[in-house]
Design a protein around this motif. Structure first.
Motif, PDB file in Angstrom:
ATOM      1  N   HIS A 144       0.812  -1.225   0.000  1.00  0.00           N
ATOM      2  CA  HIS A 144       0.000   0.000   0.000  1.00  0.00           C
ATOM      3  C   HIS A 144       0.838   1.265   0.000  1.00  0.00           C
ATOM      4  O   HIS A 144       0.339   2.326  -0.340  1.00  0.00           O
ATOM      5  CB  HIS A 144      -0.999  -0.024   1.166  1.00  0.00           C
ATOM      6  N   ARG A 145       2.109   1.111   0.341  1.00  0.00           N
ATOM      7  CA  ARG A 145       3.001   2.272   0.232  1.00  0.00           C
ATOM      8  C   ARG A 145       3.514   2.450  -1.204  1.00  0.00           C
ATOM      9  O   ARG A 145       4.308   3.328  -1.485  1.00  0.00           O
ATOM     10  CB  ARG A 145       4.206   2.105   1.180  1.00  0.00           C
ATOM     11  N   GLY A 146       3.096   1.538  -2.089  1.00  0.00           N
ATOM     12  CA  GLY A 146       3.463   1.689  -3.499  1.00  0.00           C
ATOM     13  C   GLY A 146       4.649   0.846  -3.929  1.00  0.00           C
ATOM     14  O   GLY A 146       5.280   1.128  -4.942  1.00  0.00           O
ATOM     15  N   ILE A 147       4.935  -0.205  -3.145  1.00  0.00           N
ATOM     16  CA  ILE A 147       6.045  -1.085  -3.501  1.00  0.00           C
ATOM     17  C   ILE A 147       5.489  -2.405  -4.033  1.00  0.00           C
ATOM     18  O   ILE A 147       4.568  -2.980  -3.445  1.00  0.00           O
ATOM     19  CB  ILE A 147       6.946  -1.359  -2.278  1.00  0.00           C
ATOM     20  N   GLY A 148       6.021  -2.852  -5.150  1.00  0.00           N
ATOM     21  CA  GLY A 148       5.572  -4.122  -5.730  1.00  0.00           C
ATOM     22  C   GLY A 148       6.739  -5.077  -5.871  1.00  0.00           C
ATOM     23  O   GLY A 148       7.799  -4.698  -6.358  1.00  0.00           O
ATOM     24  N   LEU A 149       6.548  -6.314  -5.420  1.00  0.00           N
ATOM     25  CA  LEU A 149       7.592  -7.340  -5.540  1.00  0.00           C
ATOM     26  C   LEU A 149       7.168  -8.376  -6.579  1.00  0.00           C
ATOM     27  O   LEU A 149       6.039  -8.870  -6.535  1.00  0.00           O
ATOM     28  CB  LEU A 149       7.808  -8.027  -4.180  1.00  0.00           C
ATOM     29  N   VAL A 150       8.078  -8.680  -7.495  1.00  0.00           N
ATOM     30  CA  VAL A 150       7.889  -9.832  -8.378  1.00  0.00           C
ATOM     31  C   VAL A 150       8.825 -10.909  -7.840  1.00  0.00           C
ATOM     32  O   VAL A 150      10.041 -10.844  -8.030  1.00  0.00           O
ATOM     33  CB  VAL A 150       8.245  -9.490  -9.847  1.00  0.00           C
ATOM     34  N   PRO A 151       8.261 -11.876  -7.093  1.00  0.00           N
ATOM     35  CA  PRO A 151       9.133 -12.805  -6.370  1.00  0.00           C
ATOM     36  C   PRO A 151       9.803 -13.804  -7.302  1.00  0.00           C
ATOM     37  O   PRO A 151       9.320 -14.077  -8.402  1.00  0.00           O
ATOM     38  CB  PRO A 151       8.173 -13.506  -5.407  1.00  0.00           C
ATOM     39  N   GLU A 152      10.915 -14.330  -6.815  1.00  0.00           N
ATOM     40  CA  GLU A 152      11.708 -15.326  -7.540  1.00  0.00           C
ATOM     41  C   GLU A 152      10.835 -16.510  -7.996  1.00  0.00           C
ATOM     42  O   GLU A 152      10.964 -16.989  -9.111  1.00  0.00           O
ATOM     43  CB  GLU A 152      12.760 -15.768  -6.512  1.00  0.00           C
ATOM     44  N   ASP A 153       9.924 -16.959  -7.129  1.00  0.00           N
ATOM     45  CA  ASP A 153       9.105 -18.132  -7.472  1.00  0.00           C
ATOM     46  C   ASP A 153       7.770 -17.740  -8.124  1.00  0.00           C
ATOM     47  O   ASP A 153       6.875 -18.555  -8.266  1.00  0.00           O
ATOM     48  CB  ASP A 153       8.872 -18.997  -6.231  1.00  0.00           C
ATOM     49  N   ARG A 154       7.663 -16.489  -8.498  1.00  0.00           N
ATOM     50  CA  ARG A 154       6.553 -15.943  -9.318  1.00  0.00           C
ATOM     51  C   ARG A 154       5.186 -15.915  -8.645  1.00  0.00           C
ATOM     52  O   ARG A 154       4.409 -14.996  -8.851  1.00  0.00           O
ATOM     53  CB  ARG A 154       6.450 -16.665 -10.658  1.00  0.00           C
ATOM     54  N   GLN A 155       4.859 -16.988  -7.921  1.00  0.00           N
ATOM     55  CA  GLN A 155       3.618 -16.996  -7.126  1.00  0.00           C
ATOM     56  C   GLN A 155       2.365 -16.606  -7.885  1.00  0.00           C
ATOM     57  O   GLN A 155       1.515 -15.878  -7.369  1.00  0.00           O
ATOM     58  CB  GLN A 155       3.779 -16.103  -5.899  1.00  0.00           C
ATOM     59  N   ILE A 156       2.239 -17.110  -9.089  1.00  0.00           N
ATOM     60  CA  ILE A 156       0.971 -16.913  -9.797  1.00  0.00           C
ATOM     61  C   ILE A 156      -0.045 -17.933  -9.256  1.00  0.00           C
ATOM     62  O   ILE A 156       0.331 -18.898  -8.581  1.00  0.00           O
ATOM     63  CB  ILE A 156       1.168 -17.076 -11.312  1.00  0.00           C
ATOM     64  N   PHE A 157      -1.299 -17.714  -9.517  1.00  0.00           N
ATOM     65  CA  PHE A 157      -2.326 -18.667  -9.089  1.00  0.00           C
ATOM     66  C   PHE A 157      -2.579 -19.623 -10.247  1.00  0.00           C
ATOM     67  O   PHE A 157      -3.233 -19.265 -11.221  1.00  0.00           O
ATOM     68  CB  PHE A 157      -3.604 -17.938  -8.686  1.00  0.00           C
ATOM     69  N   PRO A 158      -2.068 -20.880 -10.143  1.00  0.00           N
ATOM     70  CA  PRO A 158      -2.074 -21.767 -11.313  1.00  0.00           C
ATOM     71  C   PRO A 158      -3.469 -22.178 -11.780  1.00  0.00           C
ATOM     72  O   PRO A 158      -3.675 -22.427 -12.953  1.00  0.00           O
ATOM     73  CB  PRO A 158      -1.267 -22.980 -10.840  1.00  0.00           C
ATOM     74  N   ARG A 159      -4.420 -22.234 -10.850  1.00  0.00           N
ATOM     75  CA  ARG A 159      -5.752 -22.683 -11.245  1.00  0.00           C
ATOM     76  C   ARG A 159      -6.674 -21.546 -11.657  1.00  0.00           C
ATOM     77  O   ARG A 159      -7.858 -21.754 -11.872  1.00  0.00           O
ATOM     78  CB  ARG A 159      -6.392 -23.470 -10.101  1.00  0.00           C
ATOM     79  N   HIS A 160      -6.118 -20.355 -11.704  1.00  0.00           N
ATOM     80  CA  HIS A 160      -6.902 -19.212 -12.172  1.00  0.00           C
ATOM     81  C   HIS A 160      -6.413 -18.797 -13.552  1.00  0.00           C
ATOM     82  O   HIS A 160      -5.263 -19.034 -13.905  1.00  0.00           O
ATOM     83  CB  HIS A 160      -6.786 -18.034 -11.205  1.00  0.00           C
ATOM     84  N   THR A 161      -7.296 -18.170 -14.284  1.00  0.00           N
ATOM     85  CA  THR A 161      -6.907 -17.716 -15.623  1.00  0.00           C
ATOM     86  C   THR A 161      -5.937 -16.545 -15.517  1.00  0.00           C
ATOM     87  O   THR A 161      -5.810 -15.909 -14.466  1.00  0.00           O
ATOM     88  CB  THR A 161      -8.130 -17.244 -16.430  1.00  0.00           C
ATOM     89  N   VAL A 162      -5.302 -16.258 -16.630  1.00  0.00           N
ATOM     90  CA  VAL A 162      -4.413 -15.102 -16.729  1.00  0.00           C
ATOM     91  C   VAL A 162      -5.189 -13.843 -16.338  1.00  0.00           C
ATOM     92  O   VAL A 162      -4.732 -13.024 -15.526  1.00  0.00           O
ATOM     93  CB  VAL A 162      -3.859 -15.001 -18.174  1.00  0.00           C
TER      94      VAL A 162
END
Ligand SMILES: Nc1ncnc2c1ncn2[C@@H]1O[C@H](COP(=O)(O)OP(=O)(O)OP(=O)(O)O)[C@@H](O)[C@H]1O
Ligand SMILES: [Mg+2]
Length: 239
Positions: free
Chosen positions: A81-99
């Motif tokens: 909420h302070r405006g920082i975004g992390l793209v983590p090493e392991d990506r952490q996408i939700f595999p069972r959800h659509t793009v």
């Protein structure tokens, strides 16, 4: 002229996993609108540094300042909420959800209501993702998932983006695409920190560099000077 205020400042931070001391008195600054490469070999402490900034890994001593405010101990959602975004090493996408769903879940305005990134312009900026809108994210290649993870981060309209090894293990064509995206992002005025083992990937992308080894800073300066510093590159980077 006075020295510009850093957006992000690490001041002698120390971090541990259990009894293992991982980051040792680490200090560096990140300036507004600039891109900093956080370089180091396998296990040097790059991801731990990113996680410490984001509040995922606690620090035991030292101080982290964001926009001049001490943020030690702030939870990851507070940092987001302070405006920082992390793209983590392991990506952490939700595999069972659509793009599409992966992106919608992450949508939020940035600071002061800024909403530059919407689904439509994300798909313009990430042409590889556009035809995959309805696909389950778990069915995508590693490179496509990396792009999705970056796109999802942008949906939160961050001012400071932390990219943890975005090029690791990916095909050259995707690495090129990621490089193109990062250069494009820089043009929007955001501040970026990229953790990388590969200095060459960062050469046309970042202006500042920090090299770490065993959780300690061994170089701080411009990436151009680093490139010419054979003692540091041969000793601490796998090239
Ligand atoms: N969850 C954990 N528990 C205990 N030790 C950890 C944990 N995560 C990382 N470490 C250790 O902390 C040190 C730094 O790891 P870190 O993941 O920050 O390195 P890195 O520079 O990101 O490496 P890589 O390039 O392989 O991603 C390593 O010695 C690693 O083994
Ligand atoms: Mg890592």
């Amino acid at each position: 002229m006075s020295t510009p205020q850093p957006v992000l400042e690490l001041d002698r931070i120390n971090a541990f996993y259990g009894a293992s001391h991982i980051l040792f008195d680490m200090s560096f600054q990140v300036y507004k609108g600039r891109t900093l490469a956080l370089l180091g070999r396998n296990g040097a402490g790059k991801s731990t540094t990113m996680k410490a900034i984001m509040g995922v890994v606690p620090i035991r001593s030292g101080e982290i300042r964001h926009e001049g405010r001490r943020v030690n101990g702030a939870a990851p959602h507070v940092m987001a909420h302070r405006g920082i975004g992390l793209v983590p090493e392991d990506r952490q996408i939700f595999p069972r959800h659509t793009v599409d769903d992966n992106l919608r879940i992450a949508a939020k305005p940035g600071l002061s209501g800024r909403a530059d990134w919407t689904l439509d312009n994300i798909y313009d900026a990430f042409p590889i993702l556009a035809p995959m809108r309805g696909r389950n994210a778990g069915m995508m290649s590693g490179g496509e998932q990396q792009l999705l993870s970056m796109a999802r981060c942008l949906m939160g309209n961050p001012d400071l983006i932390l990219l943890d090894e975005p090029s690791e293990g990916l095909a050259p064509i995707i690495v090129q695409e990621i490089g193109r995206l990062i250069r494009k992002l820089r043009g929007t005025g955001v501040t970026i920190v990229i953790a990388e083992q590969n200095m060459h990937f960062c050469l046309g992308i970042s202006e500042d560099a920090v090299v770490i080894d065993k959780g300690q800073i061994v170089y701080r300066g411009t990436i151009e000077d680093l490139r010419g510093n054979e003692e540091i590159t041969s000793r601490y980077l796998a090239i």
